[in-house]
Scaffold this motif. Structure first.
Motif, short mmCIF file in Angstrom:
data_model
loop_
_atom_site.label_atom_id
_atom_site.label_comp_id
_atom_site.label_asym_id
_atom_site.label_seq_id
_atom_site.Cartn_x
_atom_site.Cartn_y
_atom_site.Cartn_z
N PHE A 53 0.82 -1.20 0.00
CA PHE A 53 0.00 0.00 0.00
C PHE A 53 0.86 1.26 0.00
CE2 PHE A 53 -3.25 -2.86 2.12
CZ PHE A 53 -4.05 -2.97 0.99
N LEU A 54 1.92 1.25 0.80
CA LEU A 54 2.81 2.41 0.87
C LEU A 54 3.54 2.62 -0.45
CD1 LEU A 54 3.94 4.57 2.88
CD2 LEU A 54 5.85 2.99 3.25
N GLY A 55 4.10 1.55 -1.00
CA GLY A 55 4.87 1.65 -2.24
C GLY A 55 4.02 2.02 -3.43
N ALA A 56 2.79 1.50 -3.50
CA ALA A 56 1.90 1.84 -4.61
C ALA A 56 1.51 3.31 -4.56
CB ALA A 56 0.66 0.94 -4.58
N ALA A 57 1.22 3.82 -3.35
CA ALA A 57 0.93 5.25 -3.22
C ALA A 57 2.14 6.08 -3.63
CB ALA A 57 0.53 5.57 -1.77
N ALA A 115 -4.22 7.11 -4.88
CA ALA A 115 -3.01 7.20 -4.06
C ALA A 115 -3.36 7.52 -2.61
CB ALA A 115 -2.07 8.26 -4.63
N HIS A 116 -4.31 8.43 -2.41
CA HIS A 116 -4.72 8.77 -1.04
C HIS A 116 -5.37 7.57 -0.36
CE1 HIS A 116 -4.14 13.22 -0.52
NE2 HIS A 116 -3.87 13.09 -1.80
N GLY A 117 -6.17 6.82 -1.10
CA GLY A 117 -6.78 5.62 -0.52
C GLY A 117 -5.75 4.58 -0.14
N LEU A 172 7.88 5.57 10.57
CA LEU A 172 7.29 4.62 9.64
C LEU A 172 5.79 4.87 9.46
CD1 LEU A 172 9.18 1.38 10.72
CD2 LEU A 172 9.44 2.62 8.56
N GLU A 173 5.14 5.35 10.49
CA GLU A 173 3.73 5.71 10.38
C GLU A 173 3.55 6.95 9.49
OE1 GLU A 173 0.06 6.25 13.48
OE2 GLU A 173 1.87 7.42 13.88
N GLN A 174 4.40 7.94 9.70
CA GLN A 174 4.27 9.20 8.97
C GLN A 174 4.70 9.08 7.51
OE1 GLN A 174 6.60 11.75 11.47
NE2 GLN A 174 5.05 11.78 13.10
N MET A 175 5.40 8.00 7.16
CA MET A 175 5.77 7.79 5.76
C MET A 175 4.54 7.71 4.86
SD MET A 175 8.99 7.88 5.21
CE MET A 175 9.03 7.14 3.58
N TRP A 177 3.83 11.21 4.01
CA TRP A 177 4.92 11.81 3.23
C TRP A 177 4.90 11.39 1.77
CZ3 TRP A 177 9.14 9.47 0.76
CH2 TRP A 177 10.12 10.35 0.29
N VAL A 178 4.59 10.10 1.49
CA VAL A 178 4.69 9.62 0.12
C VAL A 178 3.72 10.34 -0.81
CG1 VAL A 178 5.60 7.34 0.69
CG2 VAL A 178 3.11 7.67 0.54
#
Length: 332
Positions: A206-210, A294-296, A321-324, A327-328
């Motif tokens: 989820f993080l990397g796709a965003a 991306a926001h989702g 790690l939570e705030q990443m 940031w992304v």
């Protein structure tokens, strides 16, 4: 923390770059991209994940260095494969030195990234070192499969692609190296292989796709500080979420023209054609569509992280790690 962990990683990385001959044709090229800067997201996430589980920073440093070395090596290869003209605000390595020398430099940096991984033995022991190498092998395979999907779509002018296809490609090409692998090996080091690593695949995806969708959006709307070629993805015919949506929403006539433009190599596309594709994206609201997705995804990353970090003590690394996830999608 990106700056703090990034500076530490960069300083350690320099020690792995030889200063012997042939410097002009090889070793000067190896140090070029690392010295240009970069976000340092990947090594920072590795270090933070290790510290999240209580490991000292030093236990994760060699792995963080290897991640950054491999990332820069693949950037060299990506730029050649994409025909990119700019990287981190300067001409790409193959434009400066030619494809053969740049390709050799990328190959060499890839192979050299295994040295810091092997040096883990002195710090964290043989067993954990082997486990990290096993994770590295899986990441490399996933990454190569994703790159093959993206290159294959462009090579054979594939237009029958949907959002699910794009997400599978991004999972493999981007997420495994950018987010999944760094947090998995960081957690492996920090917990000494005592936690289930599968939940980190979900958080990292989820993080990397965003992150990737935001990267694709910046390629369309980046400001003067953007270090790559604006509209470069359209020039290269990359199947971004915005282009896929444009193909899906366009009329039959528009779709036929899109296919005809995309089937030609980059050097045969005219600026007017690139501008036409960009206007078509705006016509169908494709950038806003991608931004919402991306926001989702970032929200889903926050949820998954709350599960993997539940019960762990509060710390700078836990908050980082939570705030990443924010940031992304907010970076420019």
């Amino acid at each position: 923390m990106l700056r703090e962990y990034g500076d530490l990683t960069r300083a350690a990385l320099i020690k792995y770059l030889p200063s012997r001959e042939p410097r002009r044709y090889l070793y000067d090229l190896l140090s070029d991209y690392p010295q240009r800067g970069g976000k340092m997201m990947r090594p920072s996430m590795c270090i933070a994940a290790a510290r999240l589980f209580g490991a000292p920073l030093e236990n994760a440093m060699q792995t963080a260095v290897a991640i950054e070395m491999l990332h820069n090596a693949l950037l060299i290869h990506d730029d050649i494969e994409d025909g990119s003209e700019k990287r981190r605000g300067r001409p790409t390595l193959h434009l400066l030195h030619g494809v053969p020398l740049a390709l050799n430099a990328g190959d060499t940096l890839t192979l050299m990234s295994f040295k810091p991984l092997l040096d883990n033995r002195a710090r964290i022991g043989e067993r954990l070192t082997i486990r990290i190498i096993e994770e590295t092998q899986r990441m490399a395979r996933e990454c190569a499969e994703g790159q093959a999907m993206e290159l294959g779509w462009r090579r054979y002018n594939t237009t029958e692609i949907d959002d699910a296809d794009y997400m599978e490609m991004v999972l493999k090409k981007t997420c495994w190296l950018a987010t999944i692998y760094p947090v998995r090996v960081g957690a492996l080091i920090g917990s000494r292989d005592s936690v289930d690593l599968d939940p980190f695949v979900r958080y990292g995806f989820f993080l990397g796709a965003a992150f990737q969708i935001q990267d694709d959006l910046l390629n369309l709307v980046g400001d003067d500080g953007y270090g790559k070629e604006i509209d470069g993805d359209i020039w290269e015919g990359k199947r971004t979420l915005m282009l896929i949506r444009t193909i899906q929403e366009s009329t039959r006539k528009e779709r036929a023209r899109l296919s005809e433009i995309l089937c030609r190599p980059r050097e045969e596309r005219a600026p007017s054609e690139v501008r036409w594709i960009r206007k078509l994206m705006d016509k169908y609201g494709c950038t806003e569509y991608a931004r919402q997705i991306a926001h989702g995804l970032a929200g889903a990353a926050l949820h998954e992280y709350s599960l993997v970090s539940a019960g762990l003590p509060d710390s700078r690394d836990k908050r980082f790690l939570e705030q990443m996830a924010t940031w992304v999608i907010e970076r420019n």
